[in-house]
Motif scaffolding. Structure first.
Motif, PDB file in Angstrom:
ATOM      1  N   GLU A 291       0.856  -1.182   0.000  1.00 44.83           N
ATOM      2  CA  GLU A 291       0.000   0.000   0.000  1.00 44.83           C
ATOM      3  C   GLU A 291       0.892   1.232   0.000  1.00 44.83           C
ATOM      4  O   GLU A 291       1.850   1.311   0.761  1.00 44.83           O
ATOM      5  CB  GLU A 291      -0.870  -0.019   1.260  1.00 44.83           C
ATOM      6  CG  GLU A 291      -1.758   1.192   1.428  1.00 44.83           C
ATOM      7  CD  GLU A 291      -2.537   1.141   2.737  1.00 44.83           C
ATOM      8  OE1 GLU A 291      -3.161   0.105   3.037  1.00 44.83           O
ATOM      9  OE2 GLU A 291      -2.486   2.125   3.477  1.00 44.83           O
TER      10      GLU A 291
ATOM     11  N   ALA B 230      -2.316   7.675  -0.360  1.00 41.75           N
ATOM     12  CA  ALA B 230      -3.407   8.261  -1.155  1.00 41.75           C
ATOM     13  C   ALA B 230      -4.015   7.304  -2.179  1.00 41.75           C
ATOM     14  O   ALA B 230      -4.314   7.692  -3.305  1.00 41.75           O
ATOM     15  CB  ALA B 230      -2.934   9.539  -1.838  1.00 41.75           C
ATOM     16  N   GLY B 231      -4.187   6.043  -1.787  1.00 42.21           N
ATOM     17  CA  GLY B 231      -4.908   5.112  -2.646  1.00 42.21           C
ATOM     18  C   GLY B 231      -4.073   4.448  -3.732  1.00 42.21           C
ATOM     19  O   GLY B 231      -4.617   3.780  -4.605  1.00 42.21           O
TER      20      GLY B 231
ATOM     21  N   LYS C  67      -9.910 -11.087   6.380  1.00 38.83           N
ATOM     22  CA  LYS C  67     -10.962 -11.048   7.426  1.00 38.83           C
ATOM     23  C   LYS C  67     -10.539 -12.010   8.533  1.00 38.83           C
ATOM     24  O   LYS C  67     -10.220 -13.173   8.268  1.00 38.83           O
ATOM     25  CB  LYS C  67     -12.309 -11.496   6.851  1.00 38.83           C
ATOM     26  CG  LYS C  67     -12.836 -10.543   5.778  1.00 38.83           C
ATOM     27  CD  LYS C  67     -13.742  -9.467   6.354  1.00 38.83           C
ATOM     28  CE  LYS C  67     -14.127  -8.412   5.324  1.00 38.83           C
ATOM     29  NZ  LYS C  67     -12.990  -7.572   4.850  1.00 38.83           N
TER      30      LYS C  67
ATOM     31  N   ARG D 110     -15.329   3.250  14.369  1.00 39.05           N
ATOM     32  CA  ARG D 110     -15.613   1.947  14.949  1.00 39.05           C
ATOM     33  C   ARG D 110     -16.586   2.015  16.124  1.00 39.05           C
ATOM     34  O   ARG D 110     -17.132   1.000  16.533  1.00 39.05           O
ATOM     35  CB  ARG D 110     -14.296   1.294  15.368  1.00 39.05           C
ATOM     36  CG  ARG D 110     -14.413  -0.155  15.645  1.00 39.05           C
ATOM     37  CD  ARG D 110     -13.228  -0.962  15.217  1.00 39.05           C
ATOM     38  NE  ARG D 110     -11.975  -0.297  15.535  1.00 39.05           N
ATOM     39  CZ  ARG D 110     -10.788  -0.794  15.186  1.00 39.05           C
ATOM     40  NH1 ARG D 110     -10.706  -1.932  14.567  1.00 39.05           N
ATOM     41  NH2 ARG D 110      -9.684  -0.137  15.489  1.00 39.05           N
TER      42      ARG D 110
ATOM     43  N   ARG E 246     -10.911   4.132   8.514  1.00 37.52           N
ATOM     44  CA  ARG E 246     -10.437   2.967   7.773  1.00 37.52           C
ATOM     45  C   ARG E 246     -11.054   1.634   8.210  1.00 37.52           C
ATOM     46  O   ARG E 246     -11.441   0.822   7.365  1.00 37.52           O
ATOM     47  CB  ARG E 246      -8.913   2.906   7.879  1.00 37.52           C
ATOM     48  CG  ARG E 246      -8.357   1.729   7.171  1.00 37.52           C
ATOM     49  CD  ARG E 246      -6.849   1.797   7.036  1.00 37.52           C
ATOM     50  NE  ARG E 246      -6.438   0.604   6.335  1.00 37.52           N
ATOM     51  CZ  ARG E 246      -5.555   0.553   5.368  1.00 37.52           C
ATOM     52  NH1 ARG E 246      -4.943   1.641   4.996  1.00 37.52           N
ATOM     53  NH2 ARG E 246      -5.264  -0.572   4.780  1.00 37.52           N
TER      54      ARG E 246
ATOM     55  N   ASP F 225     -12.450  -1.215   5.795  1.00 38.27           N
ATOM     56  CA  ASP F 225     -11.785  -2.525   5.800  1.00 38.27           C
ATOM     57  C   ASP F 225     -12.810  -3.641   6.015  1.00 38.27           C
ATOM     58  O   ASP F 225     -12.704  -4.720   5.446  1.00 38.27           O
ATOM     59  CB  ASP F 225     -10.742  -2.614   6.928  1.00 38.27           C
ATOM     60  CG  ASP F 225      -9.399  -2.004   6.519  1.00 38.27           C
ATOM     61  OD1 ASP F 225      -9.198  -1.765   5.318  1.00 38.27           O
ATOM     62  OD2 ASP F 225      -8.568  -1.780   7.409  1.00 38.27           O
ATOM     63  N   SER F 226     -13.777  -3.384   6.885  1.00 32.17           N
ATOM     64  CA  SER F 226     -14.796  -4.395   7.179  1.00 32.17           C
ATOM     65  C   SER F 226     -15.831  -4.499   6.073  1.00 32.17           C
ATOM     66  O   SER F 226     -16.711  -5.347   6.144  1.00 32.17           O
ATOM     67  CB  SER F 226     -15.528  -4.066   8.486  1.00 32.17           C
ATOM     68  OG  SER F 226     -14.613  -3.836   9.519  1.00 32.17           O
ATOM     69  N   GLY F 227     -15.767  -3.610   5.102  1.00 33.70           N
ATOM     70  CA  GLY F 227     -16.722  -3.635   4.004  1.00 33.70           C
ATOM     71  C   GLY F 227     -18.074  -3.035   4.366  1.00 33.70           C
ATOM     72  O   GLY F 227     -19.048  -3.222   3.656  1.00 33.70           O
TER      73      GLY F 227
ATOM     74  N   SER G 119      -4.907   9.128   5.528  1.00 35.20           N
ATOM     75  CA  SER G 119      -3.663   9.089   4.754  1.00 35.20           C
ATOM     76  C   SER G 119      -3.725   8.076   3.632  1.00 35.20           C
ATOM     77  O   SER G 119      -3.109   8.256   2.596  1.00 35.20           O
ATOM     78  CB  SER G 119      -2.474   8.807   5.663  1.00 35.20           C
ATOM     79  OG  SER G 119      -2.588   7.536   6.249  1.00 35.20           O
ATOM     80  N   SER G 120      -4.484   7.003   3.824  1.00 36.89           N
ATOM     81  CA  SER G 120      -4.613   6.040   2.736  1.00 36.89           C
ATOM     82  C   SER G 120      -5.974   6.140   2.059  1.00 36.89           C
ATOM     83  O   SER G 120      -6.369   5.278   1.291  1.00 36.89           O
ATOM     84  CB  SER G 120      -4.356   4.617   3.250  1.00 36.89           C
ATOM     85  OG  SER G 120      -5.052   4.369   4.439  1.00 36.89           O
ATOM     86  N   GLY G 121      -6.697   7.211   2.343  1.00 35.71           N
ATOM     87  CA  GLY G 121      -7.991   7.433   1.706  1.00 35.71           C
ATOM     88  C   GLY G 121      -8.048   8.835   1.132  1.00 35.71           C
ATOM     89  O   GLY G 121      -7.068   9.314   0.574  1.00 35.71           O
TER      90      GLY G 121
ATOM     91  N   GLN H  76      -3.452   9.085  11.294  1.00 34.51           N
ATOM     92  CA  GLN H  76      -3.690   8.741   9.882  1.00 34.51           C
ATOM     93  C   GLN H  76      -5.093   9.140   9.446  1.00 34.51           C
ATOM     94  O   GLN H  76      -5.339   9.310   8.263  1.00 34.51           O
ATOM     95  CB  GLN H  76      -3.486   7.244   9.638  1.00 34.51           C
ATOM     96  CG  GLN H  76      -2.081   6.745   9.877  1.00 34.51           C
ATOM     97  CD  GLN H  76      -1.825   6.381  11.314  1.00 34.51           C
ATOM     98  OE1 GLN H  76      -2.733   6.419  12.144  1.00 34.51           O
ATOM     99  NE2 GLN H  76      -0.597   6.025  11.639  1.00 34.51           N
TER     100      GLN H  76
END
Ligand SMILES: Cc1cc2nc3c(=O)[nH]c(=O)nc-3n(C[C@H](O)[C@H](O)[C@H](O)COP(=O)(O)OP(=O)(O)OC[C@H]3O[C@@H](n4cnc5c(N)ncnc54)[C@H](O)[C@@H]3O)c2cc1C
Ligand SMILES: Nc1ncnc2c1ncn2[C@@H]1O[C@H](COP(=O)(O)O)[C@@H](O)[C@H]1O
Lengths: 256, 331
Positions: A158, A161-162, A183, B217, B243, B247-249, B259-261, B279
């Motif tokens: 990863e 930023a996606g 999961k 959460r 996140r 992650d859990s859908g 930061s990752s979105g 983050q």
């Protein structure tokens, strides 16, 4: 494949934390849980074993209480465990924690070592990468997918930023695992029962003492961060709070 | 000769990562406190233009570290090249931004030199001649002042946003640039990286939303998302999440903030049951107004909230939705 998973016990996410007398660490009488990405790392190891056969070994360093994370991992399906057991392990920096792990596994031959991408307590984000360097192995960080191939593995990293990237690498290797890669499973009753007969190898501080040194970084003091922003608390019954908030949304923020 | 601080800036495909300026600002502040001088380095294949860009700032010197092996990025090549530079130039302190790339190679680099990295720092202190670095611990609930307990070189990385990049001071005249050829043997590089890519196209663009209702959460179960969705709809806003929810859908990935979105800057960001991990915060701290609902009065989200509601979101959200609807119906 023979896979080692580093699993750390950390204070529970919403445990209220208090400083101890030294003001350089917390009072340890809180509830603990497994570091979140480490749980995903274990799950990934179990899935790899189901696909390719092999062995999953879990390792932790910490006081007696941290055996709980090993027990849970064994109940979920790990084959055996290694416990570096001593209160002193809690105070090691990432460099020395990795050195202690390297010493504890020197007679083993793993194909892969998984760690979480960072711990919830120290948050160094370093232990796995340091361990790779100490062992002379390649590594890849923030991993979201692992496929075995003829020459080694292909992992999905990863990026910010996606963005993502596939990386091909040889084995043995160290991977730091990101939460959400899979999961999580629950332990079954049979699993919990079987775990009682699975071996936990104890490693004492004395066993690894010659491999570790003094910490290279020192926490001088720990404290509650000072607030920089002025925050207005809105209090009252839920109905009162709703009224006050809507009033702000309408008259001050003008979003209604 | 005074001690030096070496700032390693980050580039990708010939473009400087803007957090690099923040690290230069940090180095300039440390230099004022300590009297040390600043040098910078940029590593890659075609670095001269980037080196010139950095040389415009108030730094003593810029090293353009060149090798065809540095493209594409691998931790093996970067650690090897920078180890050579640091061994030759002997800086006291090496500073970098705490990016995904830096966290991928800097622990390896420091370990190869028998040294430590104080990672993800948010500030520094210079007390009685001692340099301390401040970093968050326990997911931001506590902070620590950390010192180096080994000989130099010392390594430290700074968190995104810890300093202001636009405050990096320009120099009176361009700094000297020295090109350094890194020697990297073929056998050093073990990883074979493929091209960088983005997953499926984003269906929603939250960057334009004026109101965002974001859920973490604290929502406990997927079915409870509906309650938050109703609030978002009543407010005419977009639904977003931390996140773990994506992650859990429970919500699609393109609604993840952080930061990752996505990085957003709405007029109003309503954070429900979100703890406020860094983050997440980097993705929403630009919001004009932040309202947080959390049952834990010490949750780090309250440090950046304008309005704080300490309480159970399941008690607060339904009457809030009703109240919003009532006011809207009346106007
Ligand atoms: C490299 C990296 C990248 C990451 N990228 C991102 C990212 O892009 N976006 C992101 O969000 N995270 C990201 N994370 C994860 C981040 O560190 C946190 O783990 C995450 O943001 C936590 O989400 P949360 O606040 O929803 O959950 P938690 O931290 O579990 O917090 C839940 C909160 O809900 C509160 N709560 C519980 N019940 C209630 C209730 N009934 N009423 C009110 N409050 C309640 C609790 O007090 C708690 O504060 C990243 C992590 C890493 C290491
Ligand atoms: N004491 C420990 N016991 C087991 N694993 C650990 C320990 N410390 C660090 N790790 C592993 O290293 C990862 C990164 O930790 P850190 O470098 O502290 O952020 C964690 O997610 C764990 O997998």
């Amino acid at each position: 494949m023979k896979i080692l998973v580093c699993m750390k016990q950390v204070p529970q996410k919403d445990a209220p934390l208090k400083l101890n007398e030294s003001a350089a660490w917390i009072r340890e009488d809180v509830s603990y849980e497994v570091n979140e990405p480490d749980a995903f790392a274990l799950e990934e190891a179990l899935r790899q074993r189901e696909k390719h056969t092999g062995e999953v070994v879990v390792i932790t360093s910490g006081p007696a209480r941290s055996q709980q994370v090993l027990r849970e991992a064994l109940a979920k399906g790990a084959d055996r465990a290694i416990h570096l057991e001593d209160n002193a392990f809690v105070g090691l920096d990432a460099f020395n924690t990795a050195k202690a792990f390297a010493a504890a596994i020197k007679d083993e031959k793993f194909d892969l070592i998984f760690t979480g991408l960072q711990s919830d307590d120290y948050g160094y984000a370093q232990t796995g990468v340091i361990l790779a360097e100490l062992l002379g192995w390649p590594h890849a960080t923030i991993i979201m997918q692992i496929e075995k191939n003829e020459t080694g593995i292909r992992v999905k990293r990863e990026l910010e930023a996606g963005f993502f990237q596939f990386v091909d690498m040889p084995l043995p290797a160290v991977l730091t695992i990101q939460s959400g890669i899979n999961k999580l499973r629950y332990a079954t009753l049979i699993g919990i029962k079987q775990a009682k007969n699975k071996p936990i190898r104890k490693v004492t501080l004395a066993d690894v003492q010659s491999a570790i040194g003094t910490n290279l970084q020192k926490i001088e003091r720990l404290y509650v961060p000072q607030k920089t922003k002025k925050t207005e608390h809105i209090e009252g019954s839920p109905a009162e709070i709703a009224k006050k908030l809507v009033d702000k949304l309408r008259n001050e923020l003008r979003v209604l | 000769m005074p001690d030096t601080i070496l700032v390693v800036v980050e580039q990708r495909e010939g473009k400087l990562n803007r957090v690099s300026w923040e690290t230069i600002t940090a180095a300039q502040a440390i230099a004022v406190a300590t009297g040390w001088t600043i040098e910078a380095a940029v590593a890659g294949t075609k670095t001269s233009a980037l080196a010139a860009e950095v040389a415009a700032k108030k730094v003593a010197k810029v090293y353009a570290v060149e090798s065809p092996k540095l493209e594409p990025y691998t931790p093996d090549a970067f650690a090897a090249a920078l180890k050579q530079l640091i061994t030759a130039k002997q800086p006291k302190l090496v500073l970098m931004p705490h990016t995904y790339q830096v966290r991928d190679f800097v622990p390896k680099l420091a370990t190869a030199m028998g040294r430590a990295v104080i990672s993800d720092c948010i500030g520094f202190k210079h007390e009685n001649g001692k340099l301390l670095f401040t970093r968050q611990m326990f997911q931001g609930k506590l902070a620590a002042d950390v010192s180096f307990a080994s000989d130099a070189p010392w390594f430290a990385t700074f968190q995104n946003g810890a300093f202001r990049g636009d405050q990096a001071e320009a120099g009176a005249s361009p700094a000297a640039i020295e090109t350094v050829q890194a020697e990297i043997a073929d056998s050093v590089i073990r990883n074979k990286p493929q091209d960088v890519f983005k997953e499926a196209k984003q269906a929603v663009d939250l960057t334009q939303a004026e109101v965002i209702v974001s859920v973490g959460r604290g929502i406990k179960e997927q079915k409870n998302i509906e309650m938050v969705k109703q609030l978002a709809e009543a407010l005419g806003g977009e639904l977003a999440a931390s996140r773990p929810i994506c992650d859990s859908g429970w919500l699609p990935m393109d609604r993840q903030i952080g930061s990752s979105g996505q990085t957003v800057a709405p007029k109003l960001y309503l954070a429900l049951g979100i703890s406020g991990a860094i983050q997440h915060i980097v993705g929403m701290k630009g919001a004009r107004t932040i309202i947080a609902v959390n049952k834990d009065s010490e949750a780090p989200i309250f440090e950046i909230a304008d309005y704080a509601i300490v309480g159970n979101l399941f008690d607060i959200v339904p009457p809030l939705t009703e109240e919003v609807k009532k006011v809207k119906a009346g106007s």
